[in-house]
Design a protein around this motif. Structure first.
Motif, mmCIF file in Angstrom:
data_model
loop_
_atom_site.group_PDB
_atom_site.id
_atom_site.type_symbol
_atom_site.label_atom_id
_atom_site.label_comp_id
_atom_site.label_asym_id
_atom_site.label_seq_id
_atom_site.Cartn_x
_atom_site.Cartn_y
_atom_site.Cartn_z
ATOM 1 N N LYS A 1 0.948 -1.266 0.111
ATOM 2 C CA LYS A 1 0.133 -0.138 0.037
ATOM 3 C C LYS A 1 0.749 1.304 0.086
ATOM 4 C CE LYS A 1 -4.281 -1.468 2.390
ATOM 5 N NZ LYS A 1 -5.183 -1.090 1.295
ATOM 6 N N GLY A 2 2.069 1.338 0.384
ATOM 7 C CA GLY A 2 2.746 2.342 0.541
ATOM 8 C C GLY A 2 2.740 3.003 2.110
ATOM 9 N N ASP A 3 2.839 4.338 2.038
ATOM 10 C CA ASP A 3 2.873 4.919 3.339
ATOM 11 C C ASP A 3 1.309 4.768 3.951
ATOM 12 O OD1 ASP A 3 5.279 5.826 2.940
ATOM 13 O OD2 ASP A 3 4.681 8.000 2.514
ATOM 14 N N CYS A 4 1.223 4.416 5.359
ATOM 15 C CA CYS A 4 0.108 4.084 6.007
ATOM 16 C C CYS A 4 0.041 4.679 7.487
ATOM 17 C CB CYS A 4 -0.267 2.580 6.033
ATOM 18 S SG CYS A 4 -0.518 1.862 4.666
ATOM 19 N N THR A 5 -1.037 5.033 7.871
ATOM 20 C CA THR A 5 -1.282 5.289 9.331
ATOM 21 C C THR A 5 -1.510 3.774 10.165
ATOM 22 O OG1 THR A 5 -3.712 5.227 9.212
ATOM 23 C CG2 THR A 5 -2.611 7.126 8.702
ATOM 24 N N VAL A 6 -1.411 3.802 11.395
ATOM 25 C CA VAL A 6 -1.755 2.676 12.235
ATOM 26 C C VAL A 6 -3.009 2.012 11.783
ATOM 27 C CG1 VAL A 6 -1.697 1.683 14.399
ATOM 28 C CG2 VAL A 6 -0.163 3.253 13.919
ATOM 29 N N ARG A 7 -3.967 2.841 11.804
ATOM 30 C CA ARG A 7 -5.282 2.590 11.462
ATOM 31 C C ARG A 7 -5.494 1.715 10.240
ATOM 32 N NH1 ARG A 7 -9.103 1.616 14.364
ATOM 33 N NH2 ARG A 7 -8.805 3.569 15.816
ATOM 34 N N ASP A 8 -4.768 2.479 9.082
ATOM 35 C CA ASP A 8 -4.835 1.681 7.806
ATOM 36 C C ASP A 8 -4.214 0.321 7.858
ATOM 37 O OD1 ASP A 8 -5.670 4.109 6.620
ATOM 38 O OD2 ASP A 8 -3.472 4.613 6.002
ATOM 39 N N VAL A 9 -3.173 0.136 8.576
ATOM 40 C CA VAL A 9 -2.587 -1.136 8.841
ATOM 41 C C VAL A 9 -3.459 -2.112 9.564
ATOM 42 C CG1 VAL A 9 -0.499 -2.295 9.501
ATOM 43 C CG2 VAL A 9 -0.101 -0.433 8.459
ATOM 44 N N HIS A 10 -4.211 -1.482 10.609
ATOM 45 C CA HIS A 10 -4.856 -2.384 11.482
ATOM 46 C C HIS A 10 -6.059 -2.953 10.772
ATOM 47 C CE1 HIS A 10 -6.920 -3.659 15.110
ATOM 48 N NE2 HIS A 10 -7.865 -2.868 14.703
ATOM 49 N N GLU A 11 -6.681 -2.139 9.921
ATOM 50 C CA GLU A 11 -7.799 -2.561 8.992
ATOM 51 C C GLU A 11 -7.492 -3.567 8.292
ATOM 52 O OE1 GLU A 11 -9.366 1.003 7.365
ATOM 53 O OE2 GLU A 11 -10.214 1.862 9.057
ATOM 54 N N VAL A 12 -6.368 -3.697 7.601
ATOM 55 C CA VAL A 12 -5.913 -4.729 6.968
ATOM 56 C C VAL A 12 -5.753 -6.075 7.808
ATOM 57 C CG1 VAL A 12 -4.314 -5.630 5.309
ATOM 58 C CG2 VAL A 12 -4.942 -3.285 5.063
ATOM 59 N N LEU A 13 -4.896 -5.931 8.907
ATOM 60 C CA LEU A 13 -4.452 -7.119 9.677
ATOM 61 C C LEU A 13 -5.876 -7.550 10.175
ATOM 62 C CD1 LEU A 13 -1.578 -5.810 11.901
ATOM 63 C CD2 LEU A 13 -1.566 -7.543 9.952
ATOM 64 N N GLU A 14 -6.954 -6.869 10.438
ATOM 65 C CA GLU A 14 -8.134 -7.250 11.179
ATOM 66 C C GLU A 14 -9.114 -8.327 10.303
ATOM 67 O OE1 GLU A 14 -10.546 -4.628 14.099
ATOM 68 O OE2 GLU A 14 -10.610 -3.913 12.233
ATOM 69 N N LYS A 15 -8.682 -8.218 8.811
ATOM 70 C CA LYS A 15 -9.429 -9.072 7.765
ATOM 71 C C LYS A 15 -9.055 -10.382 8.072
ATOM 72 C CE LYS A 15 -9.887 -5.379 4.582
ATOM 73 N NZ LYS A 15 -9.542 -4.761 3.373
ATOM 74 N N ASN A 16 -7.772 -10.777 8.643
ATOM 75 C CA ASN A 16 -7.366 -12.042 8.520
ATOM 76 C C ASN A 16 -7.095 -12.683 9.800
ATOM 77 O OD1 ASN A 16 -7.146 -12.115 5.688
ATOM 78 N ND2 ASN A 16 -5.475 -10.914 5.690
ATOM 79 N N LYS A 17 -6.993 -11.675 10.999
ATOM 80 C CA LYS A 17 -6.741 -12.376 12.305
ATOM 81 C C LYS A 17 -7.375 -11.263 13.331
ATOM 82 C CE LYS A 17 -2.076 -10.804 13.777
ATOM 83 N NZ LYS A 17 -0.895 -11.390 13.662
ATOM 84 N N ASP A 18 -7.569 -11.595 14.412
ATOM 85 C CA ASP A 18 -7.959 -11.023 15.692
ATOM 86 C C ASP A 18 -6.902 -10.055 16.129
ATOM 87 O OD1 ASP A 18 -9.772 -10.030 17.591
ATOM 88 O OD2 ASP A 18 -9.284 -11.678 18.768
ATOM 89 N N ALA A 19 -6.838 -9.112 15.907
ATOM 90 C CA ALA A 19 -5.614 -8.196 16.106
ATOM 91 C C ALA A 19 -6.246 -6.700 16.915
ATOM 92 C CB ALA A 19 -4.718 -7.744 14.917
ATOM 93 N N GLY A 20 -5.789 -6.403 18.194
ATOM 94 C CA GLY A 20 -5.970 -5.368 18.671
ATOM 95 C C GLY A 20 -5.341 -4.173 18.158
ATOM 96 N N TYR A 21 -6.322 -2.761 18.212
ATOM 97 C CA TYR A 21 -5.512 -1.760 17.678
ATOM 98 C C TYR A 21 -4.213 -1.253 18.451
ATOM 99 C CZ TYR A 21 -4.720 3.294 16.355
ATOM 100 O OH TYR A 21 -4.236 4.406 16.242
#
Length: 127
Positions: A23-43
């Motif tokens: 994706k290139g440059d991202c906020t923590v929120r951007d990264v978290h939203e992608v991670l959340e699709k595949n696993k249970d990850a807290g912000y």
């Protein structure tokens, strides 16, 4: 930039790096939203991991705006090469062929992937 010889990203750090490479440059929120699709990850876990990655020199953090922006500091191809070489040496006793055979035996490769592998092998044998 950090040298790949010193890199030891964890599995979770590699997941984050994959997102930043794609994706290139991202906020923590951007990264978290992608991670959340595949696993249970807290912000807060994602935030802490990215802060650790910044301390390790794996990512850069732009703090000029209210929302911090992260970017990968390490090159995807060099990181992959480093990790594959390490795996060949440590897991397959230095045999790239054994690793490839294992990988192809465990994962169904598409026709396009097989054609790409054949083309690469033909180029290698013609060198």
């Amino acid at each position: 930039m950090t040298g790949t010889a010193n890199l030891k990203p964890t599995e979770s750090e590699l997941e984050i790096l994959q997102i930043l490479w794609e994706k290139g440059d991202c906020t923590v929120r951007d990264v978290h939203e992608v991670l959340e699709k595949n696993k249970d990850a807290g912000y807060t876990t994602t935030l802490k991991l990215m802060q650790i990655m910044h301390e390790k020199g794996l990512v850069a953090r732009d703090t000029s705006a209210k929302t911090h922006i992260y970017s990968a500091l390490i090159n995807q191809q060099k990181t992959q090469q480093h990790l594959v070489n390490k795996m060949i040496d440590n897991v397959f006793n230095g045999s790239a062929a054994r690793m490839v055979i294992q990988a192809l035996g465990n994962h169904k490769a598409s026709k396009d992937e097989i054609d790409s592998i054949k083309k690469y092998l033909d180029e290698l044998s013609n060198q």
